[in-house]
Every structure is written in structure tokens, then in C-alpha cells.
Design a protein around this motif. Structure first.
Motif, PDB file in Angstrom:
ATOM      1  N   ARG A  37      -9.075  -4.919  -5.039  1.00 49.48           N
ATOM      2  CA  ARG A  37      -8.740  -3.855  -4.099  1.00 49.48           C
ATOM      3  C   ARG A  37      -7.423  -3.174  -4.432  1.00 49.48           C
ATOM      4  NH1 ARG A  37      -9.430  -5.911   1.938  1.00 49.48           N
ATOM      5  NH2 ARG A  37      -9.049  -3.676   2.265  1.00 49.48           N
ATOM      6  N   ALA A  38      -6.656  -3.704  -5.373  1.00 44.24           N
ATOM      7  CA  ALA A  38      -5.363  -3.113  -5.711  1.00 44.24           C
ATOM      8  C   ALA A  38      -5.566  -1.808  -6.473  1.00 44.24           C
ATOM      9  CB  ALA A  38      -4.535  -4.077  -6.541  1.00 44.24           C
ATOM     10  N   GLU A  39      -4.829  -0.782  -6.070  1.00 44.55           N
ATOM     11  CA  GLU A  39      -4.930   0.515  -6.745  1.00 44.55           C
ATOM     12  C   GLU A  39      -4.325   0.448  -8.142  1.00 44.55           C
ATOM     13  OE1 GLU A  39      -3.435   5.154  -6.133  1.00 44.55           O
ATOM     14  OE2 GLU A  39      -2.859   3.602  -4.680  1.00 44.55           O
ATOM     15  N   PHE A  40      -3.223  -0.271  -8.272  1.00 39.74           N
ATOM     16  CA  PHE A  40      -2.567  -0.461  -9.565  1.00 39.74           C
ATOM     17  C   PHE A  40      -1.666  -1.675  -9.461  1.00 39.74           C
ATOM     18  CE2 PHE A  40      -0.014   2.514  -7.057  1.00 39.74           C
ATOM     19  CZ  PHE A  40       1.251   1.990  -7.139  1.00 39.74           C
ATOM     20  N   LYS A  41      -1.025  -2.007 -10.567  1.00 38.36           N
ATOM     21  CA  LYS A  41      -0.199  -3.212 -10.623  1.00 38.36           C
ATOM     22  C   LYS A  41       1.154  -2.877 -11.223  1.00 38.36           C
ATOM     23  CE  LYS A  41      -0.810  -8.084 -11.852  1.00 38.36           C
ATOM     24  NZ  LYS A  41      -1.736  -9.035 -12.513  1.00 38.36           N
ATOM     25  N   VAL A  42       2.233  -3.440 -10.656  1.00 40.24           N
ATOM     26  CA  VAL A  42       3.576  -3.220 -11.181  1.00 40.24           C
ATOM     27  C   VAL A  42       4.243  -4.557 -11.467  1.00 40.24           C
ATOM     28  CG1 VAL A  42       3.823  -1.039  -9.924  1.00 40.24           C
ATOM     29  CG2 VAL A  42       4.744  -3.145  -8.924  1.00 40.24           C
ATOM     30  N   LEU A  43       5.153  -4.518 -12.423  1.00 45.99           N
ATOM     31  CA  LEU A  43       5.984  -5.672 -12.765  1.00 45.99           C
ATOM     32  C   LEU A  43       7.393  -5.412 -12.265  1.00 45.99           C
ATOM     33  CD1 LEU A  43       6.478  -8.350 -14.330  1.00 45.99           C
ATOM     34  CD2 LEU A  43       6.973  -6.938 -16.343  1.00 45.99           C
ATOM     35  N   VAL A  44       7.919  -6.299 -11.439  1.00 45.21           N
ATOM     36  CA  VAL A  44       9.293  -6.193 -10.952  1.00 45.21           C
ATOM     37  C   VAL A  44      10.149  -7.165 -11.756  1.00 45.21           C
ATOM     38  CG1 VAL A  44      10.835  -6.430  -8.979  1.00 45.21           C
ATOM     39  CG2 VAL A  44       8.510  -5.549  -8.649  1.00 45.21           C
ATOM     40  N   PHE A  45      11.151  -6.632 -12.428  1.00 46.35           N
ATOM     41  CA  PHE A  45      12.010  -7.399 -13.333  1.00 46.35           C
ATOM     42  C   PHE A  45      13.429  -7.344 -12.809  1.00 46.35           C
ATOM     43  CE2 PHE A  45      14.389  -7.514 -17.520  1.00 46.35           C
ATOM     44  CZ  PHE A  45      14.149  -8.855 -17.787  1.00 46.35           C
ATOM     45  N   SER A  46      14.035  -8.506 -12.563  1.00 46.70           N
ATOM     46  CA  SER A  46      15.350  -8.529 -11.919  1.00 46.70           C
ATOM     47  C   SER A  46      16.340  -9.454 -12.627  1.00 46.70           C
ATOM     48  CB  SER A  46      15.207  -8.945 -10.444  1.00 46.70           C
ATOM     49  OG  SER A  46      14.534 -10.178 -10.329  1.00 46.70           O
ATOM     50  N   LYS A  47      16.183  -9.632 -13.932  1.00 52.31           N
ATOM     51  CA  LYS A  47      17.126 -10.456 -14.684  1.00 52.31           C
ATOM     52  C   LYS A  47      18.493  -9.778 -14.752  1.00 52.31           C
ATOM     53  CE  LYS A  47      17.911 -12.586 -19.208  1.00 52.31           C
ATOM     54  NZ  LYS A  47      17.372 -12.831 -20.568  1.00 52.31           N
ATOM     55  N   THR A  48      19.555 -10.564 -14.715  1.00 53.27           N
ATOM     56  CA  THR A  48      20.911 -10.024 -14.836  1.00 53.27           C
ATOM     57  C   THR A  48      21.641 -10.708 -15.979  1.00 53.27           C
ATOM     58  OG1 THR A  48      21.699 -11.608 -13.174  1.00 53.27           O
ATOM     59  CG2 THR A  48      21.099  -9.411 -12.404  1.00 53.27           C
ATOM     60  N   GLY A  49      22.396  -9.882 -16.719  1.00 50.03           N
ATOM     61  CA  GLY A  49      23.237 -10.404 -17.780  1.00 50.03           C
ATOM     62  C   GLY A  49      24.706 -10.155 -17.505  1.00 50.03           C
ATOM     63  N   ALA A  50      24.999  -9.537 -16.362  1.00 47.27           N
ATOM     64  CA  ALA A  50      26.379  -9.246 -15.958  1.00 47.27           C
ATOM     65  C   ALA A  50      26.442  -9.451 -14.439  1.00 47.27           C
ATOM     66  CB  ALA A  50      26.775  -7.841 -16.389  1.00 47.27           C
ATOM     67  N   TYR A  51      26.959  -8.476 -13.705  1.00 45.61           N
ATOM     68  CA  TYR A  51      27.093  -8.637 -12.252  1.00 45.61           C
ATOM     69  C   TYR A  51      25.726  -8.884 -11.615  1.00 45.61           C
ATOM     70  CZ  TYR A  51      28.332  -7.814  -7.406  1.00 45.61           C
ATOM     71  OH  TYR A  51      28.518  -7.969  -6.067  1.00 45.61           O
ATOM     72  N   ARG A  52      25.694  -9.818 -10.673  1.00 40.24           N
ATOM     73  CA  ARG A  52      24.438 -10.126  -9.978  1.00 40.24           C
ATOM     74  C   ARG A  52      24.556  -9.790  -8.499  1.00 40.24           C
ATOM     75  NH1 ARG A  52      19.803 -12.585 -11.149  1.00 40.24           N
ATOM     76  NH2 ARG A  52      18.590 -13.450  -9.410  1.00 40.24           N
ATOM     77  N   HIS A  53      23.703  -8.902  -8.037  1.00 44.40           N
ATOM     78  CA  HIS A  53      23.690  -8.524  -6.626  1.00 44.40           C
ATOM     79  C   HIS A  53      23.009  -9.613  -5.796  1.00 44.40           C
ATOM     80  CE1 HIS A  53      24.579  -4.528  -8.254  1.00 44.40           C
ATOM     81  NE2 HIS A  53      24.956  -4.191  -7.029  1.00 44.40           N
ATOM     82  N   THR A  54      23.619  -9.976  -4.687  1.00 42.06           N
ATOM     83  CA  THR A  54      23.016 -10.975  -3.804  1.00 42.06           C
ATOM     84  C   THR A  54      21.765 -10.432  -3.110  1.00 42.06           C
ATOM     85  OG1 THR A  54      24.463 -10.310  -1.974  1.00 42.06           O
ATOM     86  CG2 THR A  54      25.222 -12.113  -3.401  1.00 42.06           C
TER      87      THR A  54
END
Length: 277
Positions: A37-54
Motif C-alpha cells: 500500500r506504500a506509494e513510495f519508499k524513503v531512506l532516512v540517514f542521520s549519521k553524524t561525524g561532527a556536531y550531533r543534534h539531540t
């Protein structure tokens, strides 16, 4: 003129490469068949190599919630090994959610470049512009690199320049909100389609003030699509229905699921409506 870039090259690549997709490491986001039933698919990428947002977990959960409510599937990961041609071909867009620093190896960068060239989509949130400074291709895709910001979050007036774009159509002409306001190394106007800019007279932008100060834009780039917003620093953004609506529209534009004029902007808009001719 509004247009929806064809996804046939990417979908063809996906059909071929899905047959040879590797199993991938435990906890990775190597794609499985999307729910029918999904219209499309996305990949959420949240790796950090410097400042990391809480706020990263909040941002990721917000995108998952948007997907569940609006009919698209979401995989989320900080495992950069998922950046392979075979795996990326399963996704209509990759969302760089509050990434920072250097996050991909050279082979992974090559895979992402191939993905964009094949018609893939990119959406960037806030510190996505504080990512991969030494990778010129990424700089073109995100549109502009972060330079500095005044310390803290400030209330400011956002001028919405395009009320036809799906990510900004619901917003008022002047949107008053609190965020951390990025200054950029270069002004992306004339290379991207500016959707919103921040009024620097409404807060102190500091010594790196830009004057004309875009904060949200889209573009057709390198064969694919790109949407970026500099907003989204704190948890409170992801509880704001107006911001969530902007994020939803941006992801749909990046995925090619919504039509949008992403041709370059020549001049600052006035927030009165359609600025595309």
C-alpha cells in the motif's frame, strides 16, 4: 513550468539490482519489499561525524509518522554501509536528517552519485548543509554549505516566496517561528528555486549576515531532485504542524511524488504567491 521528472531510469535500475541486493549487516536498512500500500519508499540517514543534534530521534520519528499517515514507507539508519547501488535503487528519496561532518566513504559517495544521476531524490534537513564539505557533488546537491549561526535560537520572520510548491503552499506569506538560523558560505539563489527566506531585520544574524537569506529551496540537480530546509534545529520544530507539513511536502517533492517548479530563482520573492513564470 511545473514538471515531474521521470523516474523510469531509477525504477529500471531498481528492478535489475534488486535481484543482486546483498543481505547487509545486522541493523542496516538494506531494503525489503515495500508494503503493497506504500506509494513510495524513503531512506532516512542521520549519521553524524561532527556536531550531533539531540533532536535527531525526534526528527526521525516525525518522518516515520508522516510516512505512516500519508502512505509512504520509511527506513531509518545511521549505518552508511547501506549506500550501495543495489540498496539505494529501492528508494525514491534519501533524507539526510541532521547529518554533520564526513559520513560516507568514497565507494558510498560513488553509489549516491549514481543514484542521483539515475533520477533519485535528496531531502536535507538543517545540518545536512554542515556535511561533507570536501565533496563537491554533495555541495551541489544540498545547494549551499553552512558557514555559521548566531548562538542560540531566535524568533524571526520567514518570508514564503512560493505558494505553489507542495512544501510551502500551506504556509502564511510571513511565517513567524523560532529556530537556529544558519548563514551560508554562498547564497544559493540563482542556482536553486528559493521557497522561503528569513528576514534578517527580525533577528541579529551576526557578522556573517547574508542580506538576501534563503532558508528553504528545491532544485533539479545532476539528473535527480533536491529539497533542503535550514530549519529544524530543535525538538519543537517537529511538533509544529506547519513545519511537519513543510517537511512532508519536501519529501514528496524529492521523491518525485508531487509536481514542483524547481527552476532557479532570479530575484527574492515577496511572499504574495506564485513566483514561477
Amino acid at each position: 513550468m511545473s514538471r515531474l521528472r521521470s523516474l523510469r531510469p531509477l525504477l529500471g535500475l531498481g528492478a535489475a539490482l534488486a535481484l543482486i541486493a546483498p543481505a547487509g549487516p545486522a541493523g542496516s536498512a538494506v531494503a525489503q519489499p515495500a508494503h503493497h500500500r506504500a506509494e513510495f519508499k524513503v531512506l532516512v540517514f542521520s549519521k553524524t561525524g561532527a556536531y550531533r543534534h539531540t533532536s535527531i530521534p525526534t526528527a526521525v520519528q516525525a518522518i516515520k509518522d508522516l510516512g505512516a499517515a500519508h502512505g509512504f514507507a520509511v527506513d531509518a539508519t545511521e549505518d552508511d554501509s547501506v549506500f550501495t547501488p543495489a540498496n539505494l535503487a529501492h528508494y525514491r528519496a534519501v533524507v539526510f536528517a541532521l547529518t554533520s561532518g564526513n559520513v560516507l566513504t568514497d565507494p558510498e559517495k560513488a553509489a549516491f552519485e549514481g543514484y542521483i544521476h539515475a533520477g533519485g531524490g535528496y531531502a536535507g534537513i538543517h545540518s545536512a548543509s554542515d556535511t561533507e564539505f570536501d565533496w563537491p557533488f554533495y555541495g551541489q546537491v544540498v545547494g549551499a554549505y553552512f558557514k555559521s549561526h548566531p548562538h542560540g535560537q531566535f524568533q524571526a520572520r520567514v518570508i514564503v516566496e512560493d505558494h505553489d510548491n507542495p512544501s510551502t503552499a500551506h504556509l502564511p506569506a510571513v511565517w513567524t517561528r523560532t529556530d537556529e538560523w544558519y548563514n551560508f558560505r554562498t547564497n544559493p539563489r540563482n542556482t536553486v528555486h528559493v521557497l522561503a527566506s528569513v528576514d534578517e531585520t527580525s533577528y541579529d544574524a551576526g557578522p556573517d549576515r547574508m542580506g538576501d537569506h534563503p532558508v528553504t529551496w528545491c532544485q533539479d540537480v545532476q539528473g535527480g531532485r533536491s529539497w533542503y530546509t535550514a530549519m529544524g534545529h530543535g525538538d519543537e520544530s517537529y511538533a509544529d504542524p506547519a513545519f511537519r507539513g513543510m517537511l512532508l511536502g519536501g519529501i514528496r517533492v524529492a521523491a518525485g511524488a508531487a509536481e514542483a517548479d524547481c527552476s532557479p530563482s532570479d530575484e527574492p520573492g515577496d511572499g504574495s504567491g506564485d513566483d514561477s513564470q
